[in-house]
Design a protein around this motif. Structure first.
Motif, short mmCIF file in Angstrom:
data_model
loop_
_atom_site.label_atom_id
_atom_site.label_comp_id
_atom_site.label_asym_id
_atom_site.label_seq_id
_atom_site.Cartn_x
_atom_site.Cartn_y
_atom_site.Cartn_z
N CYS A 621 86.49 -74.20 -43.90
CA CYS A 621 86.61 -73.68 -45.26
C CYS A 621 85.36 -74.03 -46.07
N ARG A 622 84.85 -75.23 -45.88
CA ARG A 622 83.64 -75.64 -46.60
C ARG A 622 82.46 -74.73 -46.22
N SER A 636 86.51 -62.55 -43.55
CA SER A 636 87.57 -63.48 -43.18
C SER A 636 87.06 -64.46 -42.14
N LEU A 637 87.61 -65.69 -42.18
CA LEU A 637 87.28 -66.71 -41.19
C LEU A 637 88.56 -67.18 -40.52
N SER A 638 88.59 -67.11 -39.17
CA SER A 638 89.79 -67.49 -38.41
C SER A 638 89.69 -68.94 -37.96
N LEU A 659 92.48 -75.56 -49.26
CA LEU A 659 91.94 -74.42 -49.99
C LEU A 659 91.60 -74.80 -51.43
N GLU A 660 92.47 -75.61 -52.04
CA GLU A 660 92.23 -76.02 -53.42
C GLU A 660 91.02 -76.94 -53.51
N CYS A 668 90.60 -65.19 -47.71
CA CYS A 668 89.45 -65.32 -46.82
C CYS A 668 89.77 -66.15 -45.57
N LEU A 669 90.98 -66.65 -45.48
CA LEU A 669 91.35 -67.50 -44.35
C LEU A 669 92.35 -66.79 -43.47
#
Length: 812
Positions: A621-622, A636-638, A659-660, A668-669
């Motif tokens: 996520c980062r 999107s990232l899997s 995510l927060e 996006c996830l």
């Protein structure tokens, strides 16, 4: 009335003499200290004739009696009165000067009054002695609520140092003394109505605060007019008696309510009392037992002398206890715990025998059940780990004595967890019972079969000879368990993996044999289709390597030594970047780059997959946020989530928090799961998926076609994407066409269900063209790009970005 000298002289001498002689008191007139006149009473009291008294002095008359009173007993100038003892008489001598210069001596007999005074003083002394030394408290109190007089005993009862302190400090009887002030008012009401109170019981509070029980007996004391003067009474501390009464009531209640049957028997062995429990246990009414000879044992179940010996032992030693068969009316005898205790009087004579009976039938059954549970598996009825290990130890001891060889087979049922998760625990239990039954039929009567726990079993071969008996039994077990199990209306397969070890070849102790058979079983599980293996020393080295890898895995996780590589997913039609997949890599300092295929299963088994999965999610996520900031991020990232992670109740919370913290939008996830995730608790899986979808996250099923998913479940799952496993894509262009048919079918299935279809492992343009023609939406594989480290993937994104379409490239 005393006469003066002038009065005497005024009377005629004869009348004067006669009058004086009739007086009861002795009278004498003195002149110059000498007696000049004495009446008859004076002569009588002094035991002298009146004529002998004349001319003498008082000192001569009374002698020693007067000297005992001191030299100044009789003064000349004032009236003086002294007490004299003459023989048995007590006299009062009063001498009074007269105006004529004479003196008048009056002698009065006060013997009776003195006796009365002495009696009164003696009575007072005796009363005071009783009052002061009485054990009971004695008091006089006013109706207002204070004490007039109390004895020391009352002070002690009420906790005061002495009587005076009590009277001084305890001035409000109702408020200071009684626990319930209303009790004092009740006391006064009774006294008012009846004038007396008897056995009045109340609780009072001592000076130290301790509450005790007292009983009072009191009466009203009134004057001649009937007015109340005070109360007087006695107080006794009955706290001990109250406690004893309470204990007696408690014992009586215990006797009536205790579950143990109790029989009170006199010295002649006649029943005197029976509690309800005894009547209930023996199914006999109390009236049918009381007054009759006591019988403790069921007839015909003991030696004839047994009951006599019980009474004799209880009489001689004071107690007997043991397990006996007791009689129950209208039913078969029952096993009981019987105790007989002797109660004696102060002289040692037998007063009672107390016989206590407890029905221990259920307890014995429970003990037997506990013994069974301690040694046997309740599900399969096979010996448990403890018992089968003990039998192995016994077999080794026999082999040491007589020579021989002992074999151990360690079994683990493959696919048991899948069956248990897919069909429920009842199906798993039924599978274990059926497997246990087949195992018993594969061995000799002298062999042992036990369940170690879960889906693990062990076979002990006490006398297996010098050949390869273990392999022979393993073949029989595999043949027997290879047949399908009919469970829940379907046929299921669960073939075991088997490890074999021998004594003394592979160890000296039972522990060594079990451990090495277990090790061989794991090698069989990872080996070829033979499915059993005999222990070899080299297996230790391989297991050590696995252990070392686990240790290295822990250290790498603590040090953050992992890397994420990223592989793009592109549109099959346009080649545009549609997404990317984050893939974990482990650059080992000694072994180089280790494939996830080697360490992910180990992470799953050891539980390290949980912290590792959290790290992957956070780092991915980062990275995605950084690419979005550069304007080059894919839409999107899997991120892959293992079955163990997906089963974690805190998964959705972990993803939401990540995510927060990173600031990545949920859309996006993409979370990728394998088909094996769907083989567990379907309702829980659907609930978790729904929660993720509600957050805006997309879901993909990875490696589709290699698991055991039910199409019915697939229809219910809220997924977005199906990924065709690369094993089907690799041989896609094979002339036989089976993989092509599978790929075409999966693509058609996905399109019909409204899913996006992604093909993994695409390595050639022909494969890409075929998949596109069949309707596949996205492609992933070496033909597009190998998985790249983060920096290299960033560069790749920059190279493939189209400046004229920044919005699409950024995914915004």
């Amino acid at each position: 009335m005393a006469m003066t000298a002038s009065d005497v002289q005024a009377l005629p001498a004869r009348v004067n003499r006669a009058l004086m002689d009739r007086l009861p008191d002795g009278i004498a007139v003195l002149s110059g200290g000498r007696i000049v006149f004495a009446n008859t009473a004076f002569a009588t009291f002094t035991d002298r004739p009146a004529t002998r008294l004349l001319g003498g002095g008082l000192a001569e008359v009374f002698g020693d009696a007067l000297e005992d009173c001191g030299p100044d007993a009789l003064a000349d100038d004032d009236t003086t009165s002294i007490s004299l003892c003459l023989g048995r008489r007590t006299l009062t001598l009063t001498v009074k000067p007269l105006e004529t210069g004479h003196a008048l001596a009056l002698l009065r007999d006060v013997t009776t009054q003195a006796d009365t005074d002495r009696a009164l003083r003696e009575a007072e002394r005796r009363y005071r002695g009783i009052f002061e030394n009485a054990v009971e408290g004695i008091y006089q109190s006013t109706a207002r609520g204070d004490y007039v007089d109390v004895n020391p005993a009352l002070a002690r009862i009420y906790g005061y140092a002495d009587a005076e302190t009590l009277k001084r400090e305890l001035t409000d009887i109702a408020g200071q003394l009684y626990v319930d002030p209303a009790a004092r008012q009740h006391f006064k009401d009774v006294m008012e109505r009846h004038g007396v109170v008897t056995e009045f019981e109340a609780q009072i509070r001592r000076k130290d605060g301790r509450v005790i029980w007292i009983t009072e007996n009191a009466r009203c004391v009134r004057d001649e007019a009937g007015r109340l003067l005070y109360y007087e009474g006695t107080v006794e501390d009955i706290t001990a008696r109250k406690h004893a009464e309470a204990e007696i009531r408690m014992l009586a209640k215990v006797f009536e309510s205790v579950a143990e049957g109790i029989l009170l028997v006199d010295a002649d062995l006649m029943v005197r009392e029976v509690n309800p429990a005894y009547a209930r246990i023996t199914a006999t009414a109390a009236e049918d037992l009381i007054g009759r000879p006591a019988h403790l044992l069921a007839p015909g179940f003991h030696e004839k002398a047994t009951e006599h010996d019980i009474w004799t032992t209880a009489r001689d030693t004071g107690h007997w206890r043991g397990e006996v068969w007791s009689e129950r009316a209208g039913d078969r005898p029952f096993l009981s715990d019987l105790s007989v205790t002797t109660v004696r009087d102060e002289d040692g004579a037998v007063l009672r025998y107390v016989a206590a009976v407890t029905d221990i039938t259920r307890r014995k059954e429970d003990e037997e059940r506990i013994r069974f549970q301690a040694n046997y598996d309740t599900l399969t009825r096979l010996p448990n780990r403890h018992l089968i290990t003990d039998r192995l130890e016994q077999a080794i001891l026999r082999a040491e004595r007589v020579g021989g060889r002992v074999g151990v087979l360690f079994l683990d049922l493959d696919r048991f967890k899948y069956i248990n998760d897919s069909y429920g625990h009842s199906a798993g239990d039924e599978l274990l019972k059926l497997a246990a039954r087949r195992l018993r039929h594969c061995v000799r009567m002298s062999d042992g079969v036990g369940r170690l726990g879960g889906d693990e079993f062990m076979i002990v071969l006490p006398e297996c000879g010098s050949g390869n008996t273990g392999a022979y039994i393993a073949e029989k077990v595999l043949y027997s368990l290879s047949e399908p199990f009919s469970i829940a209306g379907t046929e299921l397969f669960s073939v075991p993996s088997i490890g074999i070890s021998y004594w003394p070849d592979h160890g000296e102790t039972a522990h060594d044999l079990i451990r090495r058979a277990d090790l061989a079983m794991y090698h069989a599980k990872r080996g070829d289709e033979r499915r059993y293996a005999t222990y070899l020393p080299s297996m230790e080295e391989q297991s050590l390597a696995v252990l070392n890898m686990e240790n290295d895995l822990r250290l790498a996780l603590a040090a953050g030594a992992f890397e994420l590589h990223f592989q793009p997913k592109v549109s099959a039609e346009t080649g545009d970047v549609m997404g990317a997949e984050a893939l974990i890599r482990w650059p080992h300092p000694e072994r180089g780059m280790i494939s996830p295929m080697d360490f992910i299963p180990l992470a799953e088994e050891s539980g390290l997959i949980m912290p590792l999965g959290r790290w992957i999610l956070r780092d991915a996520c980062r990275r995605m946020v950084a690419w979005r900031a550069q304007g080059i991020a894919p839409p999107s990232l899997s991120v892959n989530v293992s079955p163990r992670q997906f089963a974690d109740p805190s998964l959705t919370e972990t993803i939401a928090r990540t995510l927060e913290e990173t600031g990545l939008p949920p859309e996006c996830l993409d979370i990728e799961i394998t088909e094996s995730v769907t083989s567990g608790d379907v309702e829980r899986v659907i609930s978790t998926m729904a929660a993720l979808k509600a957050m805006g996250i997309t879901l993909s099923v990875d490696d589709f076609g290699t698991g055991y998913s039910s199409l019915n479940y697939l229809k219910r799952f809220p997924i977005d994407t199906l990924k065709i496993d690369q094993s089907f894509v690799r041989d896609l262009m094979d002339t036989k066409g089976k993989d092509a048919a599978i790929c075409a079918t999966v693509v058609a299935l996905g399109n019909n269900l409204g899913f996006t279809v992604v093909a993994e492992g695409v390595e050639t343009a022909d494969q890409a063209r075929f998949l596109y023609e069949k309707g596949c939406h996205m492609l992933q594989g070496y033909w597009i790009s190998r998985p790249l480290p983060a920096d290299a993937f960033t560069a790749w994104l920059l190279e493939t970005a189209e400046p004229e379409q920044p919005a699409a490239l950024t995914g915004s």
